[in-house]
Motif scaffolding. Sequence first.
Motif, PDB file in Angstrom:
ATOM      1  N   TRP A 154     -23.121 -27.288 -25.213  1.00 41.74           N
ATOM      2  CA  TRP A 154     -21.881 -26.472 -24.778  1.00 41.74           C
ATOM      3  C   TRP A 154     -21.312 -25.237 -25.436  1.00 41.74           C
ATOM      4  N   GLN A 155     -20.770 -24.322 -24.730  1.00 41.26           N
ATOM      5  CA  GLN A 155     -20.092 -23.047 -25.387  1.00 41.26           C
ATOM      6  C   GLN A 155     -18.889 -22.850 -24.794  1.00 41.26           C
ATOM      7  N   LEU A 156     -18.011 -22.208 -25.422  1.00 39.66           N
ATOM      8  CA  LEU A 156     -16.591 -21.844 -25.204  1.00 39.66           C
ATOM      9  C   LEU A 156     -16.101 -20.438 -25.422  1.00 39.66           C
ATOM     10  N   ARG A 157     -15.365 -19.877 -24.434  1.00 39.45           N
ATOM     11  CA  ARG A 157     -14.889 -18.334 -24.635  1.00 39.45           C
ATOM     12  C   ARG A 157     -13.669 -18.240 -24.081  1.00 39.45           C
ATOM     13  N   GLY A 158     -12.931 -17.523 -24.651  1.00 39.98           N
ATOM     14  CA  GLY A 158     -11.418 -17.329 -24.196  1.00 39.98           C
ATOM     15  C   GLY A 158     -11.239 -16.140 -23.350  1.00 39.98           C
ATOM     16  N   PHE A 159     -10.379 -16.002 -22.220  1.00 41.04           N
ATOM     17  CA  PHE A 159     -10.264 -14.896 -21.479  1.00 41.04           C
ATOM     18  C   PHE A 159      -8.478 -14.891 -21.251  1.00 41.04           C
ATOM     19  N   LEU A 160      -8.073 -13.598 -21.089  1.00 33.89           N
ATOM     20  CA  LEU A 160      -6.645 -13.391 -20.800  1.00 33.89           C
ATOM     21  C   LEU A 160      -6.681 -13.556 -19.315  1.00 33.89           C
ATOM     22  N   GLY A 161      -5.659 -14.676 -19.082  1.00 33.77           N
ATOM     23  CA  GLY A 161      -5.264 -14.993 -17.466  1.00 33.77           C
ATOM     24  C   GLY A 161      -6.432 -15.181 -16.852  1.00 33.77           C
ATOM     25  N   ASP A 162      -6.647 -14.688 -15.745  1.00 37.12           N
ATOM     26  CA  ASP A 162      -7.713 -14.593 -15.039  1.00 37.12           C
ATOM     27  C   ASP A 162      -8.960 -13.931 -15.267  1.00 37.12           C
ATOM     28  N   ASP A 163      -8.888 -13.239 -16.083  1.00 39.53           N
ATOM     29  CA  ASP A 163     -10.190 -12.358 -16.204  1.00 39.53           C
ATOM     30  C   ASP A 163     -11.428 -13.041 -16.202  1.00 39.53           C
ATOM     31  N   TRP A 164     -11.559 -14.145 -16.517  1.00 37.51           N
ATOM     32  CA  TRP A 164     -12.633 -15.037 -16.611  1.00 37.51           C
ATOM     33  C   TRP A 164     -13.367 -14.814 -15.160  1.00 37.51           C
ATOM     34  N   GLN A 165     -12.486 -14.538 -14.164  1.00 36.36           N
ATOM     35  CA  GLN A 165     -13.246 -14.474 -12.704  1.00 36.36           C
ATOM     36  C   GLN A 165     -13.872 -13.324 -12.468  1.00 36.36           C
ATOM     37  N   LEU A 166     -13.365 -12.199 -13.282  1.00 34.68           N
ATOM     38  CA  LEU A 166     -14.081 -10.781 -13.455  1.00 34.68           C
ATOM     39  C   LEU A 166     -15.275 -10.884 -13.970  1.00 34.68           C
ATOM     40  N   HIS A 167     -15.439 -11.852 -14.803  1.00 32.08           N
ATOM     41  CA  HIS A 167     -16.705 -11.876 -15.773  1.00 32.08           C
ATOM     42  C   HIS A 167     -17.848 -13.158 -15.308  1.00 32.08           C
ATOM     43  N   ARG A 168     -17.671 -13.473 -14.094  1.00 28.36           N
ATOM     44  CA  ARG A 168     -18.637 -14.480 -13.541  1.00 28.36           C
ATOM     45  C   ARG A 168     -19.969 -14.328 -13.952  1.00 28.36           C
ATOM     46  N   ALA A 169     -20.603 -13.227 -13.738  1.00 28.03           N
ATOM     47  CA  ALA A 169     -22.121 -12.874 -14.184  1.00 28.03           C
ATOM     48  C   ALA A 169     -22.166 -13.179 -15.460  1.00 28.03           C
TER      49      ALA A 169
END
Length: 127
Positions: free
Chosen positions: A11-26
């Motif tokens: 497993w790996q973990l990463r933090g994003f601001l708000g819903d920015d993780w959706q912009l980084h799906r790739a």
Amino acid sequence: MTSVTVLDEGWQLRGFLGDDWQLHRAQLHARRGRDHGWVPARVPGSVLADLLAAGRVPDPYVGTQSLLSEWVPQRTWVYRTRLRTPGLAPSERAFLEFDGIDYSASFTSTGSGSPRTRARSSPSWSR
């Protein structure tokens, strides 16, 4: 045939601001080697424990160092791992069951028929 695969490694973990993780799906599903910003994680576990183990936050139980970790709950945290499953016959089904997951967690998967679901009282997914 019934088999169980425990998913407690890789497993790996990463933090994003708000819903920015959706912009980084790739990037969420990028191949190993492109792990910028990702830290090793333990499942089951916690974000703070993983960040502490990775040296990203100081020990919150020493003095007032917990103040230096107040940014942690202000992020959206994404866990990722690779699922390796044997091929299924057309009549077979695979189930993914979470024994403990945050009530507001979302699950995504790459590949055909990929679901995105909000956790329920007994979160699971079948294909």
